[in-house]
Design a protein around this motif. Structure first.
Motif, PDB file in Angstrom:
ATOM      1  N   GLY A 345       0.811  -1.209   0.000  1.00  0.00           N
ATOM      2  CA  GLY A 345       0.000   0.000   0.000  1.00  0.00           C
ATOM      3  C   GLY A 345       0.842   1.256   0.000  1.00  0.00           C
ATOM      4  N   THR A 346       1.865   1.270   0.828  1.00  0.00           N
ATOM      5  CA  THR A 346       2.718   2.457   0.889  1.00  0.00           C
ATOM      6  C   THR A 346       3.449   2.649  -0.434  1.00  0.00           C
ATOM      7  N   TYR A 347       3.878   1.540  -1.023  1.00  0.00           N
ATOM      8  CA  TYR A 347       4.549   1.630  -2.314  1.00  0.00           C
ATOM      9  C   TYR A 347       3.603   2.221  -3.361  1.00  0.00           C
ATOM     10  N   ALA A 348       2.387   1.670  -3.412  1.00  0.00           N
ATOM     11  CA  ALA A 348       1.424   2.136  -4.416  1.00  0.00           C
ATOM     12  C   ALA A 348       1.116   3.619  -4.231  1.00  0.00           C
ATOM     13  N   LEU A 349       0.939   4.018  -2.977  1.00  0.00           N
ATOM     14  CA  LEU A 349       0.555   5.406  -2.724  1.00  0.00           C
ATOM     15  C   LEU A 349       1.729   6.365  -2.873  1.00  0.00           C
ATOM     16  N   SER A 350       2.949   5.856  -2.810  1.00  0.00           N
ATOM     17  CA  SER A 350       4.104   6.748  -2.914  1.00  0.00           C
ATOM     18  C   SER A 350       4.533   6.934  -4.368  1.00  0.00           C
ATOM     19  N   ARG A 351       3.904   6.218  -5.261  1.00  0.00           N
ATOM     20  CA  ARG A 351       4.299   6.280  -6.666  1.00  0.00           C
ATOM     21  C   ARG A 351       3.533   7.364  -7.407  1.00  0.00           C
ATOM     22  N   ALA A 352       4.218   7.981  -8.366  1.00  0.00           N
ATOM     23  CA  ALA A 352       3.568   9.012  -9.170  1.00  0.00           C
ATOM     24  C   ALA A 352       2.464   8.426 -10.034  1.00  0.00           C
TER      25      ALA A 352
ATOM     26  N   MET B   1       6.974  -2.469 -13.728  1.00  0.00           N
ATOM     27  CA  MET B   1       6.990  -2.155 -12.300  1.00  0.00           C
ATOM     28  C   MET B   1       7.771  -3.224 -11.537  1.00  0.00           C
ATOM     29  N   ALA B   2       8.871  -2.825 -10.975  1.00  0.00           N
ATOM     30  CA  ALA B   2       9.582  -3.759 -10.105  1.00  0.00           C
ATOM     31  C   ALA B   2      10.185  -2.956  -8.973  1.00  0.00           C
ATOM     32  N   ILE B   3      10.347  -3.584  -7.851  1.00  0.00           N
ATOM     33  CA  ILE B   3      10.835  -2.864  -6.682  1.00  0.00           C
ATOM     34  C   ILE B   3      12.174  -3.475  -6.279  1.00  0.00           C
ATOM     35  N   ASP B   4      13.180  -2.619  -6.094  1.00  0.00           N
ATOM     36  CA  ASP B   4      14.481  -3.167  -5.689  1.00  0.00           C
ATOM     37  C   ASP B   4      14.685  -2.942  -4.193  1.00  0.00           C
ATOM     38  N   ARG B   5      15.784  -3.432  -3.725  1.00  0.00           N
ATOM     39  CA  ARG B   5      16.065  -3.417  -2.293  1.00  0.00           C
ATOM     40  C   ARG B   5      16.048  -2.012  -1.707  1.00  0.00           C
ATOM     41  N   GLU B   6      16.648  -1.085  -2.447  1.00  0.00           N
ATOM     42  CA  GLU B   6      16.747   0.280  -1.948  1.00  0.00           C
ATOM     43  C   GLU B   6      15.347   0.897  -1.793  1.00  0.00           C
ATOM     44  N   ARG B  20      13.500  -6.821   9.474  1.00  0.00           N
ATOM     45  CA  ARG B  20      14.704  -7.622   9.687  1.00  0.00           C
ATOM     46  C   ARG B  20      15.234  -8.065   8.330  1.00  0.00           C
ATOM     47  N   GLU B  21      16.495  -8.494   8.328  1.00  0.00           N
ATOM     48  CA  GLU B  21      17.130  -8.864   7.061  1.00  0.00           C
ATOM     49  C   GLU B  21      16.342  -9.961   6.331  1.00  0.00           C
ATOM     50  N   ASP B  22      15.889 -10.960   7.078  1.00  0.00           N
ATOM     51  CA  ASP B  22      15.162 -12.044   6.419  1.00  0.00           C
ATOM     52  C   ASP B  22      13.819 -11.543   5.870  1.00  0.00           C
ATOM     53  N   GLU B  23      13.238 -10.567   6.547  1.00  0.00           N
ATOM     54  CA  GLU B  23      11.969 -10.004   6.051  1.00  0.00           C
ATOM     55  C   GLU B  23      12.193  -9.222   4.760  1.00  0.00           C
ATOM     56  N   VAL B  24      13.298  -8.485   4.709  1.00  0.00           N
ATOM     57  CA  VAL B  24      13.611  -7.722   3.502  1.00  0.00           C
ATOM     58  C   VAL B  24      13.704  -8.664   2.309  1.00  0.00           C
ATOM     59  N   GLU B  25      14.428  -9.746   2.488  1.00  0.00           N
ATOM     60  CA  GLU B  25      14.599 -10.686   1.374  1.00  0.00           C
ATOM     61  C   GLU B  25      13.275 -11.304   0.953  1.00  0.00           C
ATOM     62  N   ARG B  26      12.497 -11.717   1.949  1.00  0.00           N
ATOM     63  CA  ARG B  26      11.233 -12.363   1.635  1.00  0.00           C
ATOM     64  C   ARG B  26      10.272 -11.380   0.962  1.00  0.00           C
ATOM     65  N   LEU B  27      10.201 -10.182   1.525  1.00  0.00           N
ATOM     66  CA  LEU B  27       9.261  -9.189   0.998  1.00  0.00           C
ATOM     67  C   LEU B  27       9.615  -8.755  -0.417  1.00  0.00           C
ATOM     68  N   GLU B  28      10.903  -8.692  -0.717  1.00  0.00           N
ATOM     69  CA  GLU B  28      11.304  -8.257  -2.058  1.00  0.00           C
ATOM     70  C   GLU B  28      10.685  -9.187  -3.094  1.00  0.00           C
ATOM     71  N   ILE B  34       3.398  -9.618  -6.281  1.00  0.00           N
ATOM     72  CA  ILE B  34       2.121  -8.900  -6.181  1.00  0.00           C
ATOM     73  C   ILE B  34       2.035  -7.818  -7.257  1.00  0.00           C
ATOM     74  N   LEU B  35       3.138  -7.079  -7.439  1.00  0.00           N
ATOM     75  CA  LEU B  35       3.133  -6.022  -8.453  1.00  0.00           C
ATOM     76  C   LEU B  35       2.947  -6.612  -9.852  1.00  0.00           C
ATOM     77  N   ASP B  36       3.521  -7.784 -10.068  1.00  0.00           N
ATOM     78  CA  ASP B  36       3.311  -8.471 -11.349  1.00  0.00           C
ATOM     79  C   ASP B  36       1.828  -8.745 -11.571  1.00  0.00           C
ATOM     80  N   ALA B  37       1.190  -9.283 -10.530  1.00  0.00           N
ATOM     81  CA  ALA B  37      -0.229  -9.622 -10.636  1.00  0.00           C
ATOM     82  C   ALA B  37      -1.057  -8.368 -10.907  1.00  0.00           C
ATOM     83  N   VAL B  38      -0.706  -7.290 -10.190  1.00  0.00           N
ATOM     84  CA  VAL B  38      -1.441  -6.040 -10.361  1.00  0.00           C
ATOM     85  C   VAL B  38      -1.272  -5.503 -11.781  1.00  0.00           C
ATOM     86  N   SER B  39      -0.078  -5.700 -12.341  1.00  0.00           N
ATOM     87  CA  SER B  39       0.195  -5.103 -13.651  1.00  0.00           C
ATOM     88  C   SER B  39      -0.639  -5.756 -14.753  1.00  0.00           C
ATOM     89  N   LYS B  40      -1.247  -6.899 -14.446  1.00  0.00           N
ATOM     90  CA  LYS B  40      -2.116  -7.528 -15.449  1.00  0.00           C
ATOM     91  C   LYS B  40      -3.249  -6.595 -15.852  1.00  0.00           C
TER      92      LYS B  40
END
Lengths: 366, 96
Positions: A345-352, B1-6, B20-28, B34-40
């Motif tokens: 949600g935060t990602y979506a809302l922070s995007r232009a 649409m893709a999201i990187d670590r930064e 936490r580090e393991d959460e960062v990896e999993r969430l990425e 999810i973004l892929d699915a949304v982009s459909k």
């Protein structure tokens, strides 16, 4: 002896009205059922004391805030939260306010006392973090009704938390049309999708509860008054009623055997008492099918978990500095799933691109 | 649409989440799925579909501007984890 496994809300109301049982006896019967069976069913997080009066008990999902009764959405983040606002959709005054145009006398009297006496039991959830938290809450609500721990219940449905547990527990659940039931006072998941709705054991009970909770609430500007009162169905004849089935949903993967077939459109049924079936495809049919149905609820969480949690109510972690306090509180309070939703949600809302995405979403049936 | 670590860490900061580090990896991985699915949705041809903002015919709903009772200060503060007089108390600022 009151058999809470079979008693419908309508019948309970009749018994109360005819003074065949007292409000206290009815309450006691459900309390006993909870004491006997909730150890196995694990439905309830909080059971209220008998408030007295002649109303019917009701189970309320733990996302529906009620004045003076702990409401936590089954989550640590809301630990200790006791709403100070009275919720529109089940406030005692509501039953009376709608007395101006009751459809039948029996309902008038029932309505009068109905909500003065809520069982005020709340389904417990897994700690937030389970994959389908809201749905599990809903399932426990469904189990409470079908297990005879409450005659009926108020649930909430954002992406299926009334409909699916009702189907699985053999109950009748209704996700009302958006805008017909106030969302004031509920813990929001996705405000433009959330709806409060009834779960009951019969269609009539379900319609009855809906008739009580539906209507305009000045505290929720998305609500409207119903153009006509809710009518309780009188028979089982469904002739003349049309049921539309979106093909995409019925062809989706993972549909249980035995579910898809009866729901498949039929041109003409031999039995006279069944409704007519129709089917429709999404307008913009393509290989993408109905993606809106699977993702619409995803990118919505953050506005509903504002920083006011921790500063004004709910759980707060020990910290000497504010930012750290917020982060630490959320670390302690949220499990994986809420974190994931907040991130999306935060990602979506922070995007232009948000404006463009929103415009597209509105063309996809939200 | 893709999201990187930064970006992920930036978004986590905006959301006031400490990962936490393991959460960062999993969430990425999960977020990109999810973004892929949304982009459909962008594959749909929606040129002739009118937008819907509400399923009911409701436009600019306003209430009459009548004063009515609201929460008292005590009620509003009833759930405060910490208070000072009639105020919510939070730890001192720093960068938020």
């Amino acid at each position: 002896v009151i058999d809470t496994l079979r008693l419908t809300a309508e019948e309970a109301a009749r018994l109360l009205r005819n003074k065949e049982i007292s409000g206290g006896e009815l309450w006691e019967a459900y309390r006993r059922a909870i004491d006997d069976r909730d150890g196995d069913l694990h439905c309830f997080l909080h059971v209220c004391d008998d408030p007295g009066g002649d109303g019917l008990p009701i189970a309320v999902k733990d996302v529906i805030g009620t004045k003076g009764i702990p409401t936590t959405a089954g989550s640590k983040i809301l630990e200790g939260y006791v709403p100070v606002l009275r919720l529109h959709c089940h406030s005692p005054g509501k039953g009376r306010a709608r007395l101006a145009h009751p459809r039948q006398d029996e309902h008038r009297r029932v309505r009068d006392g109905l909500l003065d006496r809520e069982l005020r039991v709340r389904p417990v959830a897994q700690p937030m973090g389970s994959v389908a938290r809201a749905r599990r809450l809903g399932r426990r609500l469904g189990a409470a009704v079908s297990g005879g721990l409450a005659p009926w219940a108020l649930g909430s449905d954002t992406g299926g938390s009334i409909k699916q547990p009702s189907a699985l527990c053999g109950n009748v659940g209704l996700r009302p049309t958006y805008g017909t039931v106030s969302r004031y006072g509920i813990v929001a998941l996705a405000s433009s999708l959330d709806q409060v709705g009834p779960v009951a054991r019969t269609v009539r009970d379900c319609a009855f509860l809906y008739s009580i909770i539906a209507g305009r609430d000045e505290c929720d500007t998305t609500t409207v008054g119903l153009p006509q009162p809710v009518e309780l169905p009188e028979g089982e004849d469904l002739r003349g009623i049309k049921i539309g089935v979106p093909k995409e949903l019925n062809e989706a993967e993972g549909i249980e055997p035995g579910v898809g077939r009866p729901c498949a459109p039929r041109s003409r049924s031999s039995r006279r008492s069944v409704p007519r079936w129709g089917s429709a495809r999404c307008r913009s049919q393509s290989s993408t099918e109905c993606p809106a149905t699977t993702w619409s609820c995803r990118p919505r969480r953050p506005p509903t978990w504002p920083v006011t949690t921790a500063s004004r109510y709910g759980h707060r972690a020990e910290a000497t500095e504010r930012l750290e306090m917020y982060k630490q509180t959320r670390e302690e309070g949220f499990g994986d799933e809420p974190k994931r939703r907040i991130m999306v949600g935060t990602y979506a809302l922070s995007r232009a691109t948000t404006t463009r995405t929103t415009a597209r979403r509105r063309r996809c049936g939200r | 649409m893709a999201i990187d670590r930064e970006q992920l860490l930036h978004v986590a900061h905006l959301a006031r989440l400490e990962l936490r580090e393991d959460e960062v990896e999993r969430l990425e991985g999960q977020l990109n799925d999810i973004l892929d699915a949304v982009s459909k949705v962008s594959e749909l041809d929606l040129s002739d579909v009118p937008p819907t903002s509400h399923p009911l015919e409701v436009v600019n709903v306003w209430e009459d501007d009548n004063p009515r009772p609201c929460l008292t200060a005590e009620e509003a503060l009833a759930n405060a984890p910490e208070r000072e007089g009639d105020f919510f108390k939070v730890p001192p600022g720093g960068a938020t």
